[in-house]
Write a protein that holds these residues in place. Structure first.
Motif, PDB file in Angstrom:
ATOM      1  N   PRO A   1      -0.595   4.732  -1.888  1.00 50.18           N
ATOM      2  CA  PRO A   1      -1.574   5.527  -1.148  1.00 50.18           C
ATOM      3  C   PRO A   1      -1.022   6.120   0.146  1.00 50.18           C
ATOM      4  O   PRO A   1      -1.390   7.243   0.520  1.00 50.18           O
TER       5      PRO A   1
ATOM      6  N   VAL B   1       0.978   9.233  -0.763  1.00 53.75           N
ATOM      7  CA  VAL B   1       0.075  10.331  -1.105  1.00 53.75           C
ATOM      8  C   VAL B   1      -0.529  10.945   0.155  1.00 53.75           C
ATOM      9  O   VAL B   1      -0.553  12.176   0.320  1.00 53.75           O
ATOM     10  N   LEU B   2      -0.998  10.093   1.071  1.00 56.57           N
ATOM     11  CA  LEU B   2      -1.587  10.595   2.314  1.00 56.57           C
ATOM     12  C   LEU B   2      -0.556  11.345   3.144  1.00 56.57           C
ATOM     13  O   LEU B   2      -0.848  12.423   3.689  1.00 56.57           O
TER      14      LEU B   2
ATOM     15  N   LYS C   1       0.826  -1.216   0.000  1.00 53.87           N
ATOM     16  CA  LYS C   1       0.000   0.000   0.000  1.00 53.87           C
ATOM     17  C   LYS C   1       0.855   1.259   0.000  1.00 53.87           C
ATOM     18  O   LYS C   1       0.374   2.345   0.358  1.00 53.87           O
TER      19      LYS C   1
ATOM     20  N   ILE D   1      -7.280   2.912   3.995  1.00 48.45           N
ATOM     21  CA  ILE D   1      -6.238   2.492   3.050  1.00 48.45           C
ATOM     22  C   ILE D   1      -5.851   1.040   3.275  1.00 48.45           C
ATOM     23  O   ILE D   1      -5.788   0.232   2.335  1.00 48.45           O
TER      24      ILE D   1
ATOM     25  N   ASN E   1      -8.773  -0.776   0.995  1.00 46.00           N
ATOM     26  CA  ASN E   1      -8.119  -0.577  -0.306  1.00 46.00           C
ATOM     27  C   ASN E   1      -8.458   0.762  -0.955  1.00 46.00           C
ATOM     28  O   ASN E   1      -8.533   0.874  -2.182  1.00 46.00           O
ATOM     29  N   GLU E   2      -8.665   1.794  -0.139  1.00 44.75           N
ATOM     30  CA  GLU E   2      -8.914   3.125  -0.680  1.00 44.75           C
ATOM     31  C   GLU E   2      -7.601   3.774  -1.110  1.00 44.75           C
ATOM     32  O   GLU E   2      -6.524   3.434  -0.610  1.00 44.75           O
ATOM     33  N   SER E   3      -7.681   4.720  -2.037  1.00 42.32           N
ATOM     34  CA  SER E   3      -6.519   5.516  -2.413  1.00 42.32           C
ATOM     35  C   SER E   3      -6.261   6.556  -1.323  1.00 42.32           C
ATOM     36  O   SER E   3      -7.061   6.707  -0.386  1.00 42.32           O
ATOM     37  N   GLY E   4      -5.167   7.285  -1.442  1.00 43.40           N
ATOM     38  CA  GLY E   4      -4.856   8.311  -0.450  1.00 43.40           C
ATOM     39  C   GLY E   4      -5.944   9.360  -0.353  1.00 43.40           C
ATOM     40  O   GLY E   4      -6.413   9.705   0.743  1.00 43.40           O
ATOM     41  N   THR E   5      -6.381   9.890  -1.494  1.00 41.54           N
ATOM     42  CA  THR E   5      -7.430  10.910  -1.496  1.00 41.54           C
ATOM     43  C   THR E   5      -8.797  10.296  -1.191  1.00 41.54           C
ATOM     44  O   THR E   5      -9.625  10.910  -0.512  1.00 41.54           O
TER      45      THR E   5
ATOM     46  N   CYS F   1      -8.501   7.557   8.025  1.00 42.56           N
ATOM     47  CA  CYS F   1      -7.830   7.500   6.717  1.00 42.56           C
ATOM     48  C   CYS F   1      -6.991   6.234   6.565  1.00 42.56           C
ATOM     49  O   CYS F   1      -7.089   5.529   5.549  1.00 42.56           O
TER      50      CYS F   1
END
Length: 257
Positions: A129, A132-133, A126, A165, A169-173, A161
């Motif tokens: 992401p 990015v976060l 991961k 992630i 499985n979410e992206s950073g945004t 947040c």
């Protein structure tokens, strides 16, 4: 979705869980991450400003004290840029470390031990992401940290947040948007969790002040205290996230022998 549960009881249960069996080892990734992040910032600071500081103190070849203004070119030039990069890297390391801890903590509410190696591998998977976060957090704090209210609101509404992630499985945004939505829809429990963060943070600060009286050893013990506090906050956040989203980790912890 909205959920209702006894937030205080869950925070208390989390504290108890942390000190069962080998669960305290969840603090190990957080301790490692802290040491690496501090080392990165310290190294970039020395590389960037060390020569300028030496010149300001000793006045170069003349041996006389120079003005602190001698540091200004280094701060505004390549040296300052290097320090800025070091700070950004430290934020990314922090996000990776917490991602590692969140993944390692996944088996604990089911009665398992922290999965330190598995958590590291999952955090590596991961990494995008998490980077990015980490960069977003660094920019927000760098630009708006002085307002006080913005970091408080960011902390309150972005609590979930990292779980989004690592567990969804979410992206950073995408994790930021999802966390804000979950926090807004479940403001009461989230506010209690955030308040718990503050209380534990104040308590650990007092403990560190007492330990700081003891040279060297006190500071070393203080690092351990901070890592345990971070492990507790990680476990508590996973618990609340799981209860609010209905994920598997919300299942009661298995009884220990």
């Amino acid at each position: 979705m909205t959920a209702s549960f006894d937030a205080v009881a869950e925070l208390t249960k989390t504290f108890s869980l942390l000190f069962q069996k080998k669960n305290w080892m969840l603090a190990v990734p957080l301790l490692i991450g802290t040491l690496v992040a501090v080392a990165v910032v310290g190294l970039t600071f020395v590389l960037a400003l060390g020569p300028a500081i030496a010149t300001a103190i000793y006045g170069g070849a003349s041996g006389s004290m120079s003005s602190p203004a001698a540091l200004l070119p280094a701060l505004l030039g390549v040296g300052g840029l290097l320090v800025l990069i070091g700070v950004l890297v430290a934020f990314v390391i922090a996000m990776f470390t917490y991602g590692w801890a969140y993944a390692a903590a996944a088996p604990m509410w089911g009665g398992g031990d922290p999965d330190i190696s598995g958590g590291f591998n999952k955090a590596m998977a991961k990494l995008g992401p998490l980077v990015v976060l980490g960069l977003i957090v660094a920019v927000v704090i760098g630009l708006l940290g002085w307002t006080v209210i913005v970091p408080i609101l960011a902390g309150l509404f972005c609590l979930y947040c990292l779980p989004y992630i690592m567990m969804a499985n979410e992206s950073g945004t995408g994790a930021i948007s999802a966390s804000i939505k979950l926090s807004r829809e479940n403001f009461g429990p989230t506010a209690m969790l955030f308040l718990g963060f503050i209380v534990v943070g104040v308590a650990s600060g007092i403990i560190n002040m007492v330990l700081g009286v003891v040279p060297l050893l006190g500071h070393i013990l203080g690092l351990g205290v901070n890592a345990l506090v971070a492990a507790y906050l990680t476990l508590a956040t996973i618990r609340f996230y799981s209860l609010l989203t209905g994920s598997a980790a919300a299942a009661p912890a298995a009884p220990t022998a």
